[in-house]
Design a protein around this motif. Sequence first.
Motif, PDB file in Angstrom:
ATOM      1  N   LYS A  57       3.809   0.167  12.191  1.00  0.00           N
ATOM      2  CA  LYS A  57       4.325  -0.673  11.109  1.00  0.00           C
ATOM      3  C   LYS A  57       4.794  -2.026  11.638  1.00  0.00           C
ATOM      4  CE  LYS A  57       5.691   2.394   7.400  1.00  0.00           C
ATOM      5  NZ  LYS A  57       4.801   3.512   7.693  1.00  0.00           N
ATOM      6  N   LEU A 117      -5.080   0.301  -3.208  1.00  0.00           N
ATOM      7  CA  LEU A 117      -3.926   0.346  -2.328  1.00  0.00           C
ATOM      8  C   LEU A 117      -2.901   1.396  -2.739  1.00  0.00           C
ATOM      9  CD1 LEU A 117      -3.375  -3.471  -1.763  1.00  0.00           C
ATOM     10  CD2 LEU A 117      -4.496  -1.871  -0.216  1.00  0.00           C
ATOM     11  N   TYR A 129      -0.856   2.906   0.094  1.00  0.00           N
ATOM     12  CA  TYR A 129      -0.114   2.018   1.002  1.00  0.00           C
ATOM     13  C   TYR A 129       1.367   1.991   0.676  1.00  0.00           C
ATOM     14  CZ  TYR A 129       1.105  -2.106   3.711  1.00  0.00           C
ATOM     15  OH  TYR A 129       1.685  -2.966   4.611  1.00  0.00           O
ATOM     16  N   ASP A 130       2.161   2.016   1.726  1.00  0.00           N
ATOM     17  CA  ASP A 130       3.616   2.087   1.589  1.00  0.00           C
ATOM     18  C   ASP A 130       4.188   0.674   1.463  1.00  0.00           C
ATOM     19  OD1 ASP A 130       6.200   2.920   1.589  1.00  0.00           O
ATOM     20  OD2 ASP A 130       6.292   3.291   3.757  1.00  0.00           O
ATOM     21  N   VAL A 146      -5.882   3.594   3.592  1.00  0.00           N
ATOM     22  CA  VAL A 146      -4.970   2.458   3.478  1.00  0.00           C
ATOM     23  C   VAL A 146      -3.572   2.791   4.001  1.00  0.00           C
ATOM     24  CG1 VAL A 146      -6.154   1.220   1.654  1.00  0.00           C
ATOM     25  CG2 VAL A 146      -4.499   3.008   1.072  1.00  0.00           C
ATOM     26  N   ALA A 147      -3.257   4.067   4.106  1.00  0.00           N
ATOM     27  CA  ALA A 147      -1.943   4.445   4.628  1.00  0.00           C
ATOM     28  C   ALA A 147      -1.759   3.942   6.075  1.00  0.00           C
ATOM     29  CB  ALA A 147      -1.764   5.949   4.575  1.00  0.00           C
ATOM     30  N   SER A 150      -2.169  -2.317   7.489  1.00  0.00           N
ATOM     31  CA  SER A 150      -1.007  -3.186   7.365  1.00  0.00           C
ATOM     32  C   SER A 150      -1.393  -4.389   6.533  1.00  0.00           C
ATOM     33  CB  SER A 150      -0.542  -3.668   8.743  1.00  0.00           C
ATOM     34  OG  SER A 150      -0.110  -2.583   9.525  1.00  0.00           O
TER      35      SER A 150
END
Lengths: 360, 298
Positions: free
Chosen positions: A228, A264, A267-268, A346-347, A350
């Motif tokens: 991340k 997405l 995604y987070d 996507v996880a 970035s």
Amino acid sequence: MNTQKTSVAIRDLGLSFGSVNVLNRLNLDIYQGEFLVLLGSSGCGKSTLLNCIAGLLDVTEGQIFIQGKNVTWAQPSERGIGMVFQSYALYPQMTVKGNLSFGLKNQRMAKAEIKERVARAAEVLQIEPLLKRKPAALSGGQRQRVAIGRALVRDVDVFLFDEPLSNLDAKLRTDLRVELKRLHQQLGNTMIYVTHDQVEAMTLADRIAIMKDGVMQQLADPNTIYSKPCNKYVADFIGSPSMNFFRGDITNNAFTLGEKTVDLVGYDFKAQYSGGAWFGIRPEHVCVAEQAKSCDFNAQVVVDIVEPMGSDTLVWTTLAGEPFRFRIEGQTDMKHGDTVTVGFNVARASLFDVDNEVRV
Amino acid sequence: MSDTHLAEPSGPKPKKVLCRTNIMLYGTLIIVSMYYLLPLYVMVVTSLKGMPEIRMGNIFAPPMEITYQPWVKAWSQACTGINCDGLSRGFWNSVRILIPSCVLSIVIASVNGYALARWRFKGSELFFGILIIGAFIPYQTMLYPLVIILRELKLMGSIWGLVLVHTVFGMPILTLLFRNYFASIPEDLHKAARVDGAGFWTIYFKIMVPMSLPIFVVALILQVTGIWNDFLFGVIYTKPDTYPMTVQLNNIVNSVQGIKEYNVNMAATLLTGAVPLILYFVSGKLFVRGIAAGAVKG
């Protein structure tokens, strides 16, 4: 890592040479027994910061605390630090024993005590047979060990390493890296380690501080830094080969990638975002062939260059007009001109804001 | 192997001894060295001849009858003014000037150079610049001011006055020499010593000086030859009793009374030149090492 006790604290540290700001209001807390790596490309101020902590450079503003004591104005020898240099910096005219005891003699320590400490350090570092030799008669690895020993005998709280392995050949570097880690586990001292080598940083560090232009970009454990990264610079800097980037827009929770869109949902996001963005995915997080079909996104690409490296293989292709690299396992029969299906989740990606390049 | 073709090139290339390159190279070297050595040869030969033989005029001929009398006379009997004890007086004067001047100038310049290279202070660059300018000012412009300074210090005519002058004039070039050499010693070494708790003088004596033998030798050679060969300062700032050897040599050779004793003059000149000459022979290797400074690594 000890949870709370702070070993080295840096408060609003600034350093400028004339009008050039090398360090800019830097704050950093390093915990007792922590292994902190300062990572950055050359000229980012990491060595300068280390020299400030050591007291070899006078700071322009701010404070430095070591073990709770304000040492901002203290001499290097009064700070309770030991330092290991890239060039080893052994005193060439003294024997190994003379090198180890030089600092202790300057403290006017009793002879018996010096002898005992030298013997103990020599034992820990396994350099006992070398004590009578001069540095010129030692190999690179042995010299580096003596340099570490010089810090060890002084019984200090904090060890400072200034790119200590950069002058060694690749194999020796790997060996000494492991040894350093073992030494840290054995001694439990606080260690601050400057390097430009991301592998050293990832393997040794409890926490990594990535610096650029005298400013700390991200301070986190290696895992977070890797998966991340907080901005595009960090994402690009960490990982070899570096991350693939695509320029596009986020609208309605989807990223436009050339003619395709990437959903997405997985995604987070830190917060809801839409607008221009960089999409980044690491080469090792790309799936191929059958696996790719079950990914969030997949596409057909044509293989351009194949670089087999034994344990794995790096493949260069083009995706949506951008160079695209991915890494697959070592044995493959892929070759120039082949068409393969690639995909990713996507996880593991970035996303960065185009304007300020901060993670979204 | 039996099937090696002997006619084809194999192994080291055969070298011709008498080829054009070698003839040119060694021919030039021999001619040039003869050109430089011939005057020395004439001096040595003449100094070993008696006056009757010299008057025959064969200056290149070796002596028919070797005599050491001219050497003895040059050393202990030749007259300058009222003193008739030969060059020996000048020799000992020169030694008494040389030793303190060398020691003082080298000690001070090495500390200067060390401080300028490793302990930068505000204005250190400016200070260094001013010092270097000193190396470019012609000595002649400073002669008279120095006379006044030495007079005020009551050192005019004494050996210590000349020592002071030599020490001051050696400072720019020696400081430059030492500063550059110390600057070539890795800075990390200096940092490591500071972390090890060494101060200004500990680092100087325990780290810097032991690593700098070659540059000390270079400085020593520069100073010994420079001070020994000095004539200008010697003739101005000393008096007949304290004249250095070079001044006395001049007085012997240029004396206008009586006959010219060429053999004594030659012997006296050789005696005066002996100190720098011997120094070069003894320290040649170290000198080269020091000039190629920075070649010594840990």
